[in-house]
Design a protein around this motif. Structure first.
Motif, mmCIF file in Angstrom:
data_model
loop_
_atom_site.group_PDB
_atom_site.id
_atom_site.type_symbol
_atom_site.label_atom_id
_atom_site.label_comp_id
_atom_site.label_asym_id
_atom_site.label_seq_id
_atom_site.Cartn_x
_atom_site.Cartn_y
_atom_site.Cartn_z
ATOM 1 N N PHE A 685 33.338 27.602 45.565
ATOM 2 C CA PHE A 685 32.810 29.278 46.236
ATOM 3 C C PHE A 685 33.097 29.666 44.181
ATOM 4 O O PHE A 685 33.673 29.949 43.513
ATOM 5 C CB PHE A 685 34.158 29.469 47.133
ATOM 6 N N LEU A 689 38.345 36.053 45.381
ATOM 7 C CA LEU A 689 38.817 36.879 46.753
ATOM 8 C C LEU A 689 40.506 36.751 46.230
ATOM 9 O O LEU A 689 41.619 35.958 45.603
ATOM 10 C CB LEU A 689 39.473 35.049 47.267
ATOM 11 N N GLU A 706 43.226 28.415 51.888
ATOM 12 C CA GLU A 706 41.800 29.478 50.661
ATOM 13 C C GLU A 706 40.828 29.250 50.771
ATOM 14 O O GLU A 706 39.778 30.155 51.705
ATOM 15 C CB GLU A 706 42.666 30.044 49.693
ATOM 16 N N ASP A 707 40.468 27.937 51.517
ATOM 17 C CA ASP A 707 38.932 27.168 51.548
ATOM 18 C C ASP A 707 38.780 27.264 52.961
ATOM 19 O O ASP A 707 37.278 27.229 53.167
ATOM 20 C CB ASP A 707 39.452 25.763 50.964
ATOM 21 N N LYS A 710 37.414 30.860 52.641
ATOM 22 C CA LYS A 710 36.496 30.914 51.803
ATOM 23 C C LYS A 710 34.659 30.767 52.463
ATOM 24 O O LYS A 710 34.297 31.029 51.926
ATOM 25 C CB LYS A 710 36.953 31.009 50.133
#
Length: 770
Positions: A685, A689, A706-707, A710
């Motif tokens: 990405f 963030l 986190e992915d 995102k």
């Protein structure tokens, strides 16, 4: 194949305690004592009288075999059950019995013989509403009790029992009534209790004699080979060797046989499917029972209420409850083992009425195996719940979304970013293969790097490395095909490297290999290091408590090797209390997604929060304890980091764990395969963030990496499917990823930068209309 009915037959949770098993009357001693313990003496008396029939007589004549069998005797003194029974009888005399309405069965039964057996059967049948006639040829009832009056049996007690017998509504007593033959009509059943050598009226008394022998030992022409239909025998006429109190038990049983005959016309022995009670006897472990000797007055002194209650409170209430005592799951759901088995059966064969009452329990088993280790008859709830989950998975009745995170973790460990195979040096056959599993490198890549470096230094180029996953998450999620694929990949590497020994630090991996890859020779890392006898830097840490992971229970040599290593490290350590050994840290069975509250209960019962550090040899245990605020060490901390304060190391976030796996592969490939240093993979990405600490904790608690976040933001920004709160400037968006739908609340902080404010997920899909 799982058979809940067989499990119910095998389970001895409701087996009679030793005292009840020794009792010739089969008195429910446990029920009686439970009520006496709380001072409910009238209820305790009813429990006693139900089987004793004549409780006053029994309390005086009983030879007390129950006390001889009492496990309390192994600690101090047996519980004085007979004196409690005498108190209950005496206490009952102060209150007249309450009359109960008993419907008239309108069936007539004749009992010939007014001894103890005849009196017992008459009382039991009359109490159930059968019109019973008790015929005694003598001038008073009692039979073999009469010679005992004034010696072993108090005349006043005897007369009180006879008076209570006379008071029964449906009982008619005739004395001086000698019969030459049994009446052919007028009665629906007849019970003969004429005593040893008594008349059998042309029938064979069904006992321990050959066909045709009479009760008096003589044979007469015309004796029938089998009892006449509707005619029953009890007491000494049937078995002259029958002991006094056994006559009560037998006559009571005969009363139920008579009732069965009256209802369905079946004589004893005609049923082809007679059930037999379990003969198992459960004796509790008295090793840790505190001493509390009996403090009763001399035997001739009757007890008062306080003394009787105090003595009852000494009783251990022997019942097999070992699986419940060792299992947080059964305690949490408040299930005794038999109830758990019944609900398990209902779940496997669910109907709209029964539902799936055990589904959450099946999904919440940690697979620790403690129940199996403590069960006297070897019932293994670990295997039962696992097989149940597999059966439900075949029916597509397992909510697999609760396992989504761990299956993604397993997939990541198998991906090109994390999976690593380093063969032995060129021209050398692999002797050992280090298989660290998927969690050790995720927790700290240095654990794996230092261990493999040690193996290469100690064993040279004959050491190989396979960084992968054993497939435990797939097994626990009942994803059989996925698990088989992982195992096949391991086996392929083993065959390619000429079948070397796999060295495993992780107890869970050892358990999986032992059960599913039995051809592969395995050795725990701890045994290998203990064998080598090398010297380690000495630790200067404060004392730590050793925690044995649940998966280590079946591998005692591994457990002993860990202890030898800790001693050689100079670590001051102590054993976990015996009752806490082999507990699960909460990772086993992936129960976190099924029941988070139970997870917290399991976690905290494992390490019992204390001021000192816990040391263990399971990475999951170490990180779960540390995440809960408990100072925790891994054994490798003591070996490789003796001077560092590793007990305070904060476990990495879920996102960092994946990054650690990827970094481990890059660093090891560079160090041992001479590959050029590779930078981290480019972020999928193209934006930054920011995540506050509180939001990061929530992500870890809810198993969000986190992915996931995102992906939602990228989709929202690209598609425009988002909701803007103009007042706050915050954006809400969602995206289904696999079996989960993720929602995020975020705001733009500038070009190509966002700040996350909240995230949550649910296990459902959202169908969107065009």
């Amino acid at each position: 194949m799982l058979d809940p009915h067989q499990l119910l037959r095998d389970c001895i949770a409701d087996a009679p305690p030793p005292c009840a098993r020794a009792c010739p009357l089969g008195i429910d001693v446990k029920d009686m004592i439970e009520r006496a313990k709380i001072g409910s003496f009238s209820a305790a008396f009813r429990a006693f009288a139900k089987s004793a029939v004549f409780p006053g007589i029994v309390s005086q004549l009983c030879p007390r075999p129950c006390e001889s069998a009492c496990p309390r005797a192994d600690v101090d003194d047996p519980v004085a059950l007979n004196r409690i029974e005498r108190f209950l009888w005496q206490d009952s005399q102060a209150t007249p019995p309450k009359p109960f309405y008993i419907p008239d069965k309108k069936k007539r039964i004749l009992i010939v013989g007014g001894g103890l057996s005849g009196m017992t059967a008459a009382a039991k049948l009359a109490q159930r509403g059968y019109r019973t006639t008790l015929a005694e040829k003598g001038d008073r009832l009692g039979g073999q009790l009469l010679p005992l009056l004034g010696d072993r049996l108090s005349p006043s007690v005897f007369e009180a029992e006879i008076a209570a017998l006379h008071a029964l509504k449906y009982l008619h007593i005739e004395t001086k009534c000698e019969m030459a033959d049994l009446p052919c009509e007028g009665f629906d059943a007849i019970l003969v209790c004429t005593g040893a050598g008594g008349a059998t009226f042309g029938n064979r008394a069904d006992g321990n004699r050959a066909d045709g022998d009479r009760a008096d030992g003589n044979r007469a022409d015309g004796d029938r080979a089998e009892p006449q239909t509707g005619v029953f025998f009890a007491g000494a006429v049937r078995n002259p060797a029958l002991e006094l109190l056994s006559c009560i038990r037998e006559a009571s049983d005969r009363s139920y046989e008579i009732e069965t005959y009256i209802k369905v016309g079946r004589m004893p022995g005609e049923s082809s499917a007679e059930s037999t009670a379990s003969q198992a006897v459960y004796r509790p472990d008295t090793a840790r029972v505190p001493r509390k000797p009996s403090a009763l007055p001399p035997a001739d002194n009757p007890l008062d209420a306080d003394q009787a209650q105090g003595e009852a409170q000494r009783c251990l209430l022997c019942a097999c409850n070992r699986c419940v005592e060792s299992c947080d799951l059964l305690q949490y759901h408040r299930k005794d083992p038999k109830k758990a088995i019944v609900e398990l059966s209902d779940t496997l064969h669910s109907t709209p009425l029964s539902g799936k009452p055990a589904l959450r329990a099946i999904l919440s088993c940690t697979q620790c195996g403690r129940c199996r280790d403590v069960c006297p008859v070897g019932i293994d709830f670990q295997a039962v719940y696992m097989e149940s989950k597999q059966l439900l998975a075949q029916k597509k009745q397992v909510p697999s979304a609760i396992y989504a995170y761990w299956l993604d973790e397993m997939k990541d460990a198998q991906s090109e970013d994390a999976y690593l195979a380093i063969a032995a040096s060129e021209g050398k056959r692999a002797r050992y293969v280090l298989f660290p599993g998927c969690q050790m490198g995720a927790s700290d890549p240095a654990y794996v790097a230092k261990t493999f470096t040690w193996m290469r230094e100690r064993f040279g180029g004959s050491s190989a490395l396979l960084v992968s996953c054993c497939g435990a998450p797939a097994e626990w999620a009942a994803e059989g095909e996925s698990h088989a694929a992982v195992l096949a990949r391991i086996r392929d590497a083993w065959v390619e490297w000429d079948r070397p020994t796999f060295v495993l630090p992780c107890p869970t991996c050892i358990d999986v290999f032992a059960r599913h890859l039995p051809d592969i020779q395995i050795l725990s890392l701890w045994e290998l290091k203990a064998q080598e006898g090398e010297a380690f830097p000495q630790n200067t840490r404060e004392r730590a408590t050793l925690f044995d992971p649940c998966a280590s229970s079946d591998f005692p040599s591994m457990r002993q090797s860990v202890r030898r290593l800790l001693d050689r490290c100079g670590l001051a350590w102590s054993e976990t209390p015996e009752e806490d050994k082999g507990r699960c840290c909460g990772y086993g069975g992936l129960i976190y997604g099924a029941d988070r509250t139970l997870y917290e209960t399991v976690l905290r019962s494992a390490y019992r929060p204390n001021a000192g550090a816990v040391i263990t040899y399971c990475t999951n245990c170490r990180d779960h304890f540390a995440a809960d605020g408990q100072p925790a060490l891994h054994v490798l901390d003591a070996i490789f980091f003796p001077d560092e304060d590793r007990a305070a190391r904060t476990p990495p976030t879920l996102t960092a764990r994946r990054h650690n796996r990827h970094r481990l592969k890059r660093e090891l490939a560079h160090a041992f395969l001479a590959q050029e240093p590779v930078p981290p993979p480019e972020d999928l990405f193209s934006f930054a963030l920011s995540i506050d600490e509180a939001v990061q904790r929530k992500m870890d608690r809810d198993l969000v990496v986190e992915d996931n976040v995102k992906a939602v933001i990228a989709y929202a920004e690209q598609s425009g499917k988002k909701v803007l709160d103009k007042e706050s400037g915050r954006i809400t968006a969602h995206l289904a990823q696999g079996k989960l739908t993720f929602w995020v609340c975020y705001e733009a902080e500038g070009e190509g930068s966002f700040r996350l404010h909240n995230v949550y997920l649910h296990r459902m899909s959202i169908e969107e209309t065009p």
